[in-house]
Design an enzyme around this catalytic site. Structure first.
Site, mmCIF file in Angstrom:
data_model
loop_
_atom_site.group_PDB
_atom_site.id
_atom_site.type_symbol
_atom_site.label_atom_id
_atom_site.label_comp_id
_atom_site.label_asym_id
_atom_site.label_seq_id
_atom_site.Cartn_x
_atom_site.Cartn_y
_atom_site.Cartn_z
ATOM 1 N N CYS A 382 0.733 -1.080 0.097
ATOM 2 C CA CYS A 382 -0.054 0.293 0.113
ATOM 3 C C CYS A 382 0.749 1.388 0.005
ATOM 4 C CB CYS A 382 -1.067 -0.058 0.885
ATOM 5 S SG CYS A 382 -2.428 0.919 0.877
ATOM 6 N N HIS A 508 -3.583 -5.097 0.230
ATOM 7 C CA HIS A 508 -3.259 -5.689 1.231
ATOM 8 C C HIS A 508 -3.238 -7.335 1.318
ATOM 9 C CE1 HIS A 508 -2.802 -1.782 3.627
ATOM 10 N NE2 HIS A 508 -3.740 -1.522 2.755
ATOM 11 N N GLU A 510 -2.170 -9.264 3.305
ATOM 12 C CA GLU A 510 -2.149 -9.985 4.579
ATOM 13 C C GLU A 510 -3.585 -10.061 4.923
ATOM 14 O OE1 GLU A 510 -1.041 -6.858 3.693
ATOM 15 O OE2 GLU A 510 -2.015 -5.457 5.025
HETATM 16 N N1 GLN Z 1 -1.806 6.749 2.760
HETATM 17 C C1 GLN Z 1 -1.811 6.200 1.679
HETATM 18 C C2 GLN Z 1 -3.463 6.270 0.668
HETATM 19 O O1 GLN Z 1 -4.102 6.534 1.665
HETATM 20 C C3 GLN Z 1 -1.669 4.633 1.639
HETATM 21 C C4 GLN Z 1 -2.818 4.027 2.596
HETATM 22 C C5 GLN Z 1 -2.087 2.508 3.191
HETATM 23 O O2 GLN Z 1 -1.098 2.243 3.344
HETATM 24 N N2 GLN Z 1 -3.134 1.869 3.666
HETATM 25 O O3 GLN Z 1 -3.581 6.123 -0.161
#
Ligand code: GLN
Length: 543
Positions: A382, A508, A510
Protein backbone atom coordinates in the site's frame (compact mmCIF):
# COMPACT_ATOMS: atom_id res chain seq x y z
CA UNK A 1 -31.34 -24.03 17.63
CA UNK A 2 -28.25 -21.83 17.41
CA UNK A 3 -25.95 -21.87 20.42
CA UNK A 4 -24.33 -18.73 21.76
CA UNK A 5 -20.96 -18.48 23.51
CA UNK A 6 -20.15 -15.15 25.18
CA UNK A 7 -16.56 -14.32 26.06
CA UNK A 8 -15.78 -11.62 28.61
CA UNK A 9 -12.49 -10.57 30.13
CA UNK A 10 -11.36 -9.37 33.50
CA UNK A 11 -8.57 -7.69 35.51
CA UNK A 12 -7.06 -5.94 32.49
CA UNK A 13 -7.41 -5.72 28.75
CA UNK A 14 -5.09 -7.64 26.40
CA UNK A 15 -5.55 -10.90 28.30
CA UNK A 16 -6.00 -12.61 24.94
CA UNK A 17 -9.79 -12.68 24.61
CA UNK A 18 -9.45 -12.55 20.83
CA UNK A 19 -7.13 -15.55 20.75
CA UNK A 20 -9.32 -17.40 23.26
CA UNK A 21 -12.48 -16.73 21.22
CA UNK A 22 -10.71 -17.86 18.04
CA UNK A 23 -9.43 -20.95 19.86
CA UNK A 24 -12.91 -21.91 21.07
CA UNK A 25 -14.07 -21.57 17.48
CA UNK A 26 -11.21 -23.78 16.30
CA UNK A 27 -12.04 -26.53 18.81
CA UNK A 28 -15.67 -26.50 17.67
CA UNK A 29 -14.76 -26.44 13.98
CA UNK A 30 -12.45 -29.40 14.58
CA UNK A 31 -15.60 -31.30 15.65
CA UNK A 32 -17.40 -30.51 12.42
CA UNK A 33 -19.44 -27.58 13.75
CA UNK A 34 -19.97 -24.34 11.84
CA UNK A 35 -19.09 -21.21 13.75
CA UNK A 36 -19.20 -17.49 13.27
CA UNK A 37 -18.03 -14.66 15.48
CA UNK A 38 -19.20 -11.22 16.62
CA UNK A 39 -16.76 -8.76 18.15
CA UNK A 40 -18.26 -6.11 20.39
CA UNK A 41 -16.21 -2.94 20.76
CA UNK A 42 -17.79 -0.70 23.34
CA UNK A 43 -16.16 2.51 22.07
CA UNK A 44 -18.35 5.28 20.65
CA UNK A 45 -16.67 5.33 17.22
CA UNK A 46 -18.95 3.86 14.57
CA UNK A 47 -16.08 1.72 13.31
CA UNK A 48 -12.33 1.36 13.80
CA UNK A 49 -11.52 3.21 10.56
CA UNK A 50 -10.90 6.59 12.13
CA UNK A 51 -8.74 5.32 14.97
CA UNK A 52 -5.01 5.78 15.20
CA UNK A 53 -3.31 2.38 14.88
CA UNK A 54 -0.70 3.56 17.32
CA UNK A 55 -3.28 3.59 20.08
CA UNK A 56 -5.63 0.85 19.04
CA UNK A 57 -3.66 -1.44 16.76
CA UNK A 58 -4.28 -1.96 13.06
CA UNK A 59 -7.59 -1.54 11.31
CA UNK A 60 -8.62 -4.88 9.86
CA UNK A 61 -10.38 -4.72 6.49
CA UNK A 62 -13.02 -7.26 5.51
CA UNK A 63 -13.98 -8.31 1.97
CA UNK A 64 -17.04 -6.07 2.05
CA UNK A 65 -14.90 -3.05 2.98
CA UNK A 66 -15.59 -3.02 6.72
CA UNK A 67 -12.93 -1.22 8.75
CA UNK A 68 -12.96 -3.36 11.83
CA UNK A 69 -11.20 -4.29 15.02
CA UNK A 70 -8.04 -6.35 14.65
CA UNK A 71 -9.64 -9.29 16.48
CA UNK A 72 -11.64 -10.00 13.34
CA UNK A 73 -8.28 -10.76 11.78
CA UNK A 74 -7.59 -13.38 14.43
CA UNK A 75 -11.00 -14.98 13.83
CA UNK A 76 -10.40 -15.07 10.09
CA UNK A 77 -6.89 -16.49 10.47
CA UNK A 78 -7.83 -19.17 12.99
CA UNK A 79 -11.17 -20.11 11.51
CA UNK A 80 -10.59 -19.38 7.81
CA UNK A 81 -13.77 -17.30 7.67
CA UNK A 82 -14.59 -14.28 5.55
CA UNK A 83 -16.41 -12.00 7.96
CA UNK A 84 -18.45 -8.90 7.21
CA UNK A 85 -18.99 -5.43 8.64
CA UNK A 86 -21.86 -6.80 10.76
CA UNK A 87 -19.46 -9.05 12.63
CA UNK A 88 -18.09 -6.01 14.45
CA UNK A 89 -20.50 -4.20 16.72
CA UNK A 90 -19.70 -0.86 18.35
CA UNK A 91 -21.51 1.52 20.67
CA UNK A 92 -21.45 4.11 17.87
CA UNK A 93 -23.17 1.73 15.46
CA UNK A 94 -25.84 0.72 17.95
CA UNK A 95 -26.66 4.27 19.06
CA UNK A 96 -26.64 5.56 15.50
CA UNK A 97 -29.22 2.93 14.53
CA UNK A 98 -31.43 3.60 17.56
CA UNK A 99 -31.23 7.37 17.15
CA UNK A 100 -32.09 7.04 13.43
CA UNK A 101 -35.15 5.02 14.40
CA UNK A 102 -36.13 7.60 16.98
CA UNK A 103 -35.84 10.41 14.41
CA UNK A 104 -37.94 8.41 11.96
CA UNK A 105 -40.61 8.20 14.63
CA UNK A 106 -40.41 4.44 15.20
CA UNK A 107 -40.70 4.85 18.98
CA UNK A 108 -43.27 7.61 18.84
CA UNK A 109 -44.60 8.56 22.23
CA UNK A 110 -42.10 6.52 24.17
CA UNK A 111 -39.02 7.52 26.09
CA UNK A 112 -36.04 5.84 24.39
CA UNK A 113 -33.85 4.12 26.97
CA UNK A 114 -30.71 2.04 27.28
CA UNK A 115 -32.88 -0.82 28.52
CA UNK A 116 -34.79 -1.93 26.49
CA UNK A 117 -34.04 0.02 23.29
CA UNK A 118 -30.25 -0.10 23.19
CA UNK A 119 -30.10 -3.63 24.59
CA UNK A 120 -32.76 -4.77 22.08
CA UNK A 121 -30.68 -3.36 19.22
CA UNK A 122 -27.61 -5.19 20.54
CA UNK A 123 -29.44 -8.52 20.80
CA UNK A 124 -31.05 -7.98 17.42
CA UNK A 125 -27.66 -7.47 15.80
CA UNK A 126 -26.10 -10.55 17.40
CA UNK A 127 -29.08 -12.64 16.28
CA UNK A 128 -28.94 -11.13 12.80
CA UNK A 129 -25.38 -12.46 12.43
CA UNK A 130 -26.62 -15.90 13.51
CA UNK A 131 -29.47 -15.77 10.98
CA UNK A 132 -27.22 -14.56 8.19
CA UNK A 133 -24.91 -17.56 8.58
CA UNK A 134 -25.17 -21.36 8.75
CA UNK A 135 -23.49 -21.34 12.12
CA UNK A 136 -24.26 -23.95 14.78
CA UNK A 137 -22.48 -21.75 17.31
CA UNK A 138 -22.15 -17.95 17.39
CA UNK A 139 -19.24 -16.72 19.47
CA UNK A 140 -19.52 -13.18 20.83
CA UNK A 141 -16.50 -11.50 22.33
CA UNK A 142 -17.15 -8.44 24.48
CA UNK A 143 -14.17 -6.11 24.15
CA UNK A 144 -12.69 -4.23 27.09
CA UNK A 145 -12.81 -5.39 30.69
CA UNK A 146 -15.77 -6.26 32.89
CA UNK A 147 -16.54 -3.16 34.92
CA UNK A 148 -15.89 -0.65 32.11
CA UNK A 149 -18.68 1.91 31.89
CA UNK A 150 -18.92 1.58 28.08
CA UNK A 151 -19.40 -2.16 28.25
CA UNK A 152 -22.44 -2.16 30.55
CA UNK A 153 -25.24 -2.11 27.93
CA UNK A 154 -23.56 -4.95 26.03
CA UNK A 155 -23.18 -7.08 29.15
CA UNK A 156 -26.80 -6.36 30.00
CA UNK A 157 -27.76 -7.45 26.47
CA UNK A 158 -25.91 -10.75 26.68
CA UNK A 159 -27.29 -11.32 30.19
CA UNK A 160 -30.81 -11.08 28.79
CA UNK A 161 -29.97 -13.53 26.03
CA UNK A 162 -29.73 -16.36 28.52
CA UNK A 163 -33.34 -15.76 29.55
CA UNK A 164 -34.50 -15.54 25.96
CA UNK A 165 -32.40 -18.27 24.33
CA UNK A 166 -32.38 -20.69 27.26
CA UNK A 167 -29.75 -22.10 29.56
CA UNK A 168 -28.97 -24.99 27.21
CA UNK A 169 -28.22 -22.61 24.33
CA UNK A 170 -25.99 -20.07 26.04
CA UNK A 171 -22.58 -20.31 27.63
CA UNK A 172 -20.57 -17.62 29.37
CA UNK A 173 -16.78 -17.86 29.31
CA UNK A 174 -14.78 -15.48 31.46
CA UNK A 175 -11.04 -15.06 31.05
CA UNK A 176 -8.91 -13.16 33.54
CA UNK A 177 -5.30 -12.69 34.42
CA UNK A 178 -3.71 -14.90 37.08
CA UNK A 179 -0.32 -13.30 37.69
CA UNK A 180 2.73 -14.95 39.22
CA UNK A 181 4.51 -12.70 41.68
CA UNK A 182 8.11 -11.92 40.77
CA UNK A 183 9.52 -12.29 44.26
CA UNK A 184 7.68 -15.24 45.79
CA UNK A 185 6.74 -16.96 42.47
CA UNK A 186 3.24 -17.35 43.89
CA UNK A 187 0.20 -17.63 41.60
CA UNK A 188 -2.44 -15.09 42.57
CA UNK A 189 -6.12 -15.74 41.86
CA UNK A 190 -7.55 -12.80 43.83
CA UNK A 191 -7.80 -10.35 40.89
CA UNK A 192 -9.64 -13.04 38.93
CA UNK A 193 -12.03 -13.59 41.84
CA UNK A 194 -12.80 -9.89 41.89
CA UNK A 195 -13.53 -9.79 38.21
CA UNK A 196 -15.88 -12.79 38.51
CA UNK A 197 -17.68 -10.91 41.29
CA UNK A 198 -17.95 -7.87 39.04
CA UNK A 199 -19.53 -10.04 36.37
CA UNK A 200 -21.99 -11.52 38.86
CA UNK A 201 -22.89 -8.08 40.14
CA UNK A 202 -24.48 -7.43 36.77
CA UNK A 203 -26.14 -10.82 36.76
CA UNK A 204 -23.83 -13.05 34.75
CA UNK A 205 -22.57 -16.26 36.33
CA UNK A 206 -19.77 -17.70 34.19
CA UNK A 207 -20.01 -21.33 33.09
CA UNK A 208 -16.32 -21.57 32.25
CA UNK A 209 -13.37 -19.64 33.67
CA UNK A 210 -10.09 -19.42 31.83
CA UNK A 211 -7.05 -18.36 33.82
CA UNK A 212 -4.60 -16.42 31.68
CA UNK A 213 -1.31 -17.10 33.35
CA UNK A 214 2.34 -17.26 32.32
CA UNK A 215 2.38 -20.91 33.38
CA UNK A 216 -0.12 -23.74 33.79
CA UNK A 217 -2.10 -23.12 36.97
CA UNK A 218 -1.40 -25.38 39.94
CA UNK A 219 -4.02 -27.57 41.66
CA UNK A 220 -4.46 -25.09 44.48
CA UNK A 221 -5.27 -22.22 42.17
CA UNK A 222 -7.71 -24.36 40.20
CA UNK A 223 -9.55 -25.32 43.39
CA UNK A 224 -9.74 -21.70 44.50
CA UNK A 225 -10.97 -20.46 41.12
CA UNK A 226 -13.66 -23.16 41.03
CA UNK A 227 -14.74 -22.54 44.62
CA UNK A 228 -14.96 -18.77 44.40
CA UNK A 229 -16.30 -18.85 40.87
CA UNK A 230 -19.01 -21.40 41.83
CA UNK A 231 -18.17 -23.75 38.99
CA UNK A 232 -16.89 -27.33 38.95
CA UNK A 233 -13.14 -27.79 38.72
CA UNK A 234 -13.42 -29.31 35.26
CA UNK A 235 -14.83 -25.98 34.03
CA UNK A 236 -11.58 -24.19 34.89
CA UNK A 237 -9.00 -24.00 32.11
CA UNK A 238 -5.67 -22.30 31.73
CA UNK A 239 -4.26 -20.40 28.80
CA UNK A 240 -0.55 -20.25 29.54
CA UNK A 241 2.28 -18.73 27.47
CA UNK A 242 3.14 -20.69 24.35
CA UNK A 243 5.68 -20.16 21.56
CA UNK A 244 2.98 -19.36 18.99
CA UNK A 245 -0.61 -18.20 19.53
CA UNK A 246 -1.78 -20.81 17.03
CA UNK A 247 -1.01 -23.39 19.71
CA UNK A 248 -3.65 -22.08 22.14
CA UNK A 249 -6.54 -24.20 20.74
CA UNK A 250 -4.34 -27.28 21.14
CA UNK A 251 -3.44 -26.67 24.78
CA UNK A 252 -7.06 -25.85 25.69
CA UNK A 253 -8.34 -28.88 23.83
CA UNK A 254 -5.81 -31.08 25.64
CA UNK A 255 -7.32 -29.79 28.89
CA UNK A 256 -10.76 -30.92 27.71
CA UNK A 257 -12.33 -27.56 26.87
CA UNK A 258 -13.69 -28.58 23.45
CA UNK A 259 -15.37 -31.69 24.86
CA UNK A 260 -16.72 -29.73 27.83
CA UNK A 261 -18.42 -27.15 25.59
CA UNK A 262 -19.87 -29.78 23.23
CA UNK A 263 -21.23 -31.78 26.14
CA UNK A 264 -22.74 -28.69 27.70
CA UNK A 265 -24.50 -27.83 24.43
CA UNK A 266 -25.70 -31.39 23.97
CA UNK A 267 -23.81 -32.01 20.75
CA UNK A 268 -23.53 -35.76 20.41
CA UNK A 269 -19.96 -37.02 20.88
CA UNK A 270 -18.39 -35.35 17.87
CA UNK A 271 -15.15 -36.81 16.56
CA UNK A 272 -12.48 -34.19 16.52
CA UNK A 273 -9.74 -33.67 14.00
CA UNK A 274 -7.03 -31.18 14.84
CA UNK A 275 -4.30 -33.03 12.93
CA UNK A 276 -3.86 -30.45 10.16
CA UNK A 277 -3.76 -27.59 12.64
CA UNK A 278 -1.22 -29.48 14.75
CA UNK A 279 0.98 -29.93 11.70
CA UNK A 280 0.97 -26.20 10.97
CA UNK A 281 1.77 -25.40 14.59
CA UNK A 282 4.62 -27.95 14.60
CA UNK A 283 6.33 -26.32 11.62
CA UNK A 284 5.87 -22.90 13.19
CA UNK A 285 7.41 -24.11 16.43
CA UNK A 286 10.38 -26.00 14.92
CA UNK A 287 11.36 -24.58 11.52
CA UNK A 288 14.58 -25.49 9.73
CA UNK A 289 15.69 -21.99 8.70
CA UNK A 290 15.87 -18.58 10.32
CA UNK A 291 15.46 -15.26 8.53
CA UNK A 292 15.73 -11.64 9.58
CA UNK A 293 13.40 -9.12 8.01
CA UNK A 294 13.39 -5.36 8.63
CA UNK A 295 9.97 -3.75 8.88
CA UNK A 296 10.52 -0.03 8.39
CA UNK A 297 7.44 1.76 9.62
CA UNK A 298 5.89 4.72 11.33
CA UNK A 299 4.01 2.88 14.05
CA UNK A 300 6.90 0.57 14.82
CA UNK A 301 6.56 1.07 18.59
CA UNK A 302 3.36 -0.96 18.78
CA UNK A 303 3.49 -4.44 17.26
CA UNK A 304 -0.32 -4.56 17.04
CA UNK A 305 -0.22 -1.76 14.45
CA UNK A 306 1.04 -4.27 11.92
CA UNK A 307 -0.36 -7.50 13.30
CA UNK A 308 -1.86 -8.90 10.06
CA UNK A 309 1.34 -8.08 8.17
CA UNK A 310 3.51 -9.74 10.80
CA UNK A 311 1.27 -12.80 10.79
CA UNK A 312 1.31 -12.99 6.99
CA UNK A 313 5.13 -12.86 7.10
CA UNK A 314 5.05 -15.69 9.66
CA UNK A 315 2.64 -17.73 7.51
CA UNK A 316 5.00 -17.18 4.59
CA UNK A 317 7.87 -18.24 6.84
CA UNK A 318 6.19 -21.44 8.02
CA UNK A 319 5.34 -22.41 4.42
CA UNK A 320 9.06 -22.07 3.64
CA UNK A 321 10.10 -23.93 6.78
CA UNK A 322 11.59 -20.73 8.19
CA UNK A 323 11.18 -18.66 11.33
CA UNK A 324 10.97 -14.97 10.46
CA UNK A 325 12.55 -12.65 13.00
CA UNK A 326 11.05 -9.23 12.48
CA UNK A 327 12.86 -6.08 13.53
CA UNK A 328 10.73 -2.98 13.77
CA UNK A 329 12.69 0.04 12.60
CA UNK A 330 11.31 3.54 13.14
CA UNK A 331 11.46 5.21 9.72
CA UNK A 332 12.15 8.58 11.32
CA UNK A 333 15.36 7.24 12.85
CA UNK A 334 16.71 6.55 9.37
CA UNK A 335 15.97 10.17 8.46
CA UNK A 336 17.57 11.70 11.54
CA UNK A 337 20.69 9.63 11.34
CA UNK A 338 21.54 8.31 7.86
CA UNK A 339 24.26 6.16 9.45
CA UNK A 340 21.41 4.04 10.79
CA UNK A 341 21.00 2.82 7.20
CA UNK A 342 24.01 0.62 7.86
CA UNK A 343 21.84 -1.53 10.08
CA UNK A 344 19.80 -2.58 7.05
CA UNK A 345 22.78 -4.63 5.88
CA UNK A 346 22.04 -7.30 8.46
CA UNK A 347 18.67 -8.22 6.99
CA UNK A 348 17.61 -10.87 4.52
CA UNK A 349 14.70 -8.74 3.35
CA UNK A 350 13.18 -5.27 3.66
CA UNK A 351 9.47 -4.79 4.17
CA UNK A 352 7.63 -1.46 3.96
CA UNK A 353 4.12 -1.56 5.42
CA UNK A 354 1.01 0.59 5.04
CA UNK A 355 0.97 4.16 6.37
CA UNK A 356 -0.63 7.57 6.29
CA UNK A 357 0.69 11.13 6.31
CA UNK A 358 4.20 12.51 5.81
CA UNK A 359 5.96 11.44 9.03
CA UNK A 360 8.72 8.93 8.36
CA UNK A 361 8.18 8.74 4.59
CA UNK A 362 11.68 9.94 3.65
CA UNK A 363 13.17 7.23 5.87
CA UNK A 364 11.04 4.60 4.17
CA UNK A 365 12.03 5.91 0.74
CA UNK A 366 15.72 5.64 1.72
CA UNK A 367 15.16 2.05 2.88
CA UNK A 368 13.52 1.22 -0.47
CA UNK A 369 16.43 2.82 -2.30
CA UNK A 370 18.79 0.71 -0.22
CA UNK A 371 16.87 -2.46 -1.12
CA UNK A 372 16.76 -1.60 -4.82
CA UNK A 373 20.42 -0.64 -5.14
CA UNK A 374 21.73 -3.54 -3.05
CA UNK A 375 19.36 -6.09 -4.59
CA UNK A 376 17.91 -7.02 -1.19
CA UNK A 377 14.49 -8.76 -1.48
CA UNK A 378 11.83 -6.11 -1.03
CA UNK A 379 8.09 -6.17 -0.44
CA UNK A 380 6.01 -3.01 -0.16
CA UNK A 381 2.35 -2.90 0.79
CA UNK A 382 0.00 0.00 0.00
CA UNK A 383 1.99 3.04 1.17
CA UNK A 384 5.04 0.81 0.65
CA UNK A 385 3.93 0.40 -2.98
CA UNK A 386 3.37 4.14 -3.46
CA UNK A 387 6.72 5.05 -1.89
CA UNK A 388 8.49 2.51 -4.12
CA UNK A 389 7.05 4.31 -7.16
CA UNK A 390 8.24 7.66 -5.73
CA UNK A 391 11.73 6.28 -5.08
CA UNK A 392 11.95 4.96 -8.64
CA UNK A 393 10.67 8.25 -10.09
CA UNK A 394 13.22 10.28 -8.15
CA UNK A 395 16.30 8.15 -8.57
CA UNK A 396 15.80 6.26 -11.82
CA UNK A 397 13.57 8.62 -13.83
CA UNK A 398 15.36 11.69 -12.46
CA UNK A 399 12.10 13.38 -11.52
CA UNK A 400 13.54 15.42 -8.71
CA UNK A 401 11.18 16.11 -5.82
CA UNK A 402 8.67 13.51 -7.08
CA UNK A 403 6.20 12.80 -4.32
CA UNK A 404 2.67 11.94 -3.31
CA UNK A 405 0.30 14.87 -2.91
CA UNK A 406 -0.55 13.32 0.44
CA UNK A 407 3.00 14.14 1.56
CA UNK A 408 3.70 17.32 -0.42
CA UNK A 409 0.65 18.90 -2.10
CA UNK A 410 2.85 21.21 -4.17
CA UNK A 411 5.34 18.64 -5.46
CA UNK A 412 6.59 19.34 -9.02
CA UNK A 413 5.94 15.68 -9.94
CA UNK A 414 2.78 14.33 -8.29
CA UNK A 415 3.58 10.69 -9.01
CA UNK A 416 0.97 9.58 -6.48
CA UNK A 417 -2.25 11.57 -6.42
CA UNK A 418 -5.96 11.44 -5.71
CA UNK A 419 -8.32 10.03 -8.33
CA UNK A 420 -11.04 12.52 -9.33
CA UNK A 421 -13.63 10.55 -7.33
CA UNK A 422 -11.66 11.12 -4.10
CA UNK A 423 -11.16 14.86 -4.63
CA UNK A 424 -14.40 16.19 -3.17
CA UNK A 425 -14.46 13.77 -0.24
CA UNK A 426 -14.33 15.58 3.08
CA UNK A 427 -15.83 13.08 5.48
CA UNK A 428 -13.14 10.79 6.87
CA UNK A 429 -15.17 7.75 8.01
CA UNK A 430 -15.50 4.85 5.52
CA UNK A 431 -14.63 6.99 2.47
CA UNK A 432 -11.38 5.37 1.32
CA UNK A 433 -11.28 2.80 -1.46
CA UNK A 434 -12.11 -0.19 0.69
CA UNK A 435 -12.50 -3.94 0.53
CA UNK A 436 -12.03 -6.58 -2.14
CA UNK A 437 -11.68 -5.45 -5.75
CA UNK A 438 -10.81 -7.37 -8.88
CA UNK A 439 -7.22 -7.20 -10.16
CA UNK A 440 -6.12 -8.29 -13.62
CA UNK A 441 -2.66 -9.82 -13.71
CA UNK A 442 -0.42 -9.63 -16.77
CA UNK A 443 0.82 -12.99 -18.01
CA UNK A 444 4.57 -13.71 -17.93
CA UNK A 445 5.18 -11.53 -14.89
CA UNK A 446 6.32 -12.24 -11.37
CA UNK A 447 2.81 -11.40 -10.19
CA UNK A 448 1.43 -14.11 -12.45
CA UNK A 449 4.01 -16.62 -11.26
CA UNK A 450 3.15 -15.78 -7.65
CA UNK A 451 -0.63 -15.83 -7.97
CA UNK A 452 -1.08 -18.32 -10.79
CA UNK A 453 -4.25 -16.57 -12.01
CA UNK A 454 -5.11 -13.79 -14.44
CA UNK A 455 -7.82 -12.53 -12.10
CA UNK A 456 -7.55 -12.12 -8.36
CA UNK A 457 -9.52 -10.36 -5.62
CA UNK A 458 -7.63 -8.58 -2.87
CA UNK A 459 -8.57 -6.13 -0.14
CA UNK A 460 -7.83 -2.42 -0.21
CA UNK A 461 -7.71 0.59 2.07
CA UNK A 462 -6.33 3.73 0.44
CA UNK A 463 -7.21 7.07 -1.14
CA UNK A 464 -4.21 7.78 -3.33
CA UNK A 465 -3.14 6.10 -6.60
CA UNK A 466 -0.33 6.05 -9.14
CA UNK A 467 -0.83 9.11 -11.37
CA UNK A 468 -1.45 7.80 -14.90
CA UNK A 469 0.29 10.83 -16.44
CA UNK A 470 3.63 9.34 -15.37
CA UNK A 471 3.07 5.76 -16.55
CA UNK A 472 5.08 6.09 -19.76
CA UNK A 473 8.27 7.32 -18.18
CA UNK A 474 8.09 4.81 -15.32
CA UNK A 475 7.59 1.94 -17.77
CA UNK A 476 10.29 3.20 -20.11
CA UNK A 477 12.80 3.12 -17.28
CA UNK A 478 11.95 -0.47 -16.43
CA UNK A 479 9.23 -0.46 -13.78
CA UNK A 480 6.58 -3.06 -14.57
CA UNK A 481 2.99 -2.63 -13.40
CA UNK A 482 1.97 -6.25 -13.57
CA UNK A 483 -1.47 -5.98 -11.97
CA UNK A 484 -4.16 -3.39 -12.62
CA UNK A 485 -7.75 -2.75 -11.65
CA UNK A 486 -10.36 -4.11 -14.05
CA UNK A 487 -10.75 -0.68 -15.72
CA UNK A 488 -6.92 -0.34 -15.90
CA UNK A 489 -7.07 3.08 -14.20
CA UNK A 490 -5.40 1.89 -11.05
CA UNK A 491 -1.98 0.27 -10.74
CA UNK A 492 -2.13 -2.64 -8.31
CA UNK A 493 1.24 -4.41 -8.39
CA UNK A 494 4.72 -3.38 -9.42
CA UNK A 495 7.91 -5.31 -9.99
CA UNK A 496 11.45 -4.68 -11.12
CA UNK A 497 12.60 -7.56 -13.33
CA UNK A 498 16.21 -6.39 -13.04
CA UNK A 499 16.20 -7.19 -9.31
CA UNK A 500 16.16 -10.55 -7.50
CA UNK A 501 12.81 -9.84 -5.83
CA UNK A 502 11.39 -6.35 -5.83
CA UNK A 503 7.61 -6.46 -5.56
CA UNK A 504 4.89 -4.23 -4.15
CA UNK A 505 1.13 -4.04 -4.18
CA UNK A 506 -1.46 -1.33 -3.71
CA UNK A 507 -3.68 -3.97 -2.07
CA UNK A 508 -3.18 -5.70 1.26
CA UNK A 509 -2.46 -9.40 0.75
CA UNK A 510 -2.08 -9.91 4.50
CA UNK A 511 -5.82 -9.75 5.14
CA UNK A 512 -6.36 -12.96 3.23
CA UNK A 513 -3.32 -14.81 4.52
CA UNK A 514 -3.95 -17.87 6.69
CA UNK A 515 -1.65 -20.23 8.55
CA UNK A 516 -1.06 -23.10 6.15
CA UNK A 517 -2.22 -20.95 3.21
CA UNK A 518 -0.04 -17.84 3.09
CA UNK A 519 -0.82 -14.99 0.77
CA UNK A 520 1.25 -15.35 -2.44
CA UNK A 521 3.11 -12.01 -2.23
CA UNK A 522 4.20 -12.72 1.35
CA UNK A 523 5.07 -16.31 0.49
CA UNK A 524 7.08 -15.16 -2.52
CA UNK A 525 8.91 -12.53 -0.53
CA UNK A 526 9.96 -14.97 2.18
CA UNK A 527 10.94 -17.58 -0.40
CA UNK A 528 13.09 -14.93 -2.07
CA UNK A 529 14.71 -13.92 1.24
CA UNK A 530 15.56 -17.55 1.88
CA UNK A 531 16.74 -18.14 -1.69
CA UNK A 532 19.05 -15.14 -1.53
CA UNK A 533 20.36 -16.18 1.85
CA UNK A 534 21.09 -19.69 0.57
CA UNK A 535 23.03 -18.22 -2.35
CA UNK A 536 20.62 -18.67 -5.25
CA UNK A 537 21.41 -16.43 -8.19
CA UNK A 538 17.90 -16.39 -9.65
CA UNK A 539 14.68 -16.04 -7.71
CA UNK A 540 12.12 -18.87 -8.03
CA UNK A 541 9.58 -16.40 -9.39
CA UNK A 542 11.84 -14.80 -11.97
CA UNK A 543 11.62 -15.53 -15.70
N1 GLN B 1 -1.82 6.80 2.67
C1 GLN B 1 -1.96 6.06 1.46
C2 GLN B 1 -3.32 6.27 0.81
O1 GLN B 1 -4.23 6.72 1.44
C3 GLN B 1 -1.70 4.59 1.70
C4 GLN B 1 -2.71 3.96 2.58
C5 GLN B 1 -2.24 2.65 3.16
O2 GLN B 1 -1.04 2.38 3.23
N2 GLN B 1 -3.19 1.84 3.62
O3 GLN B 1 -3.50 5.99 -0.35
Amino acid sequence: MVKYVFVTGGVLSSVGKGILTSSIGKMLQARGLEVTVVKIDPYVNVDAGTMNPYMHGEVYVTDDGGETDLDLGWYERFLDLNLKKENNLTTGMVYQAVIDKERRGDFLGRCVQIVPHITNEIKHRIRAVAKGSDADVVLTEVGGTVGDIEGQPFLEGIRQMRLEEGLENTLYVHVALVPILDVTKEMKTKPLQHSVNELRRIGIQPDIIVARSPEMIDADSRTKIALFGTIPENAVFCSYNVETVYKVPLILDDQGMGDFICKRFGFAECKKDLADWRKIVDVMSHPKYELKVALVGKYAGLADSYVSMCEALRHGGAANNARVWLDFIEAEKLEQNPKEMECLKEFDGIFIPYGFGPRGTEGKISAIEFARRNNVPFLGICYGFQLAVIEFARHVCALEGANSTEINPSTPHPIIDLMPEQRGVEIKGATMRLGAHKIIIEPKTMAYRLYGHREIYERHRHRFEVNLDFLDILKQKGLVFSGKSADARRMETLELPSNFFFFASQFHGEFKSRPGRPDPEYFGFIKACLGKKLGKSVCDFAD
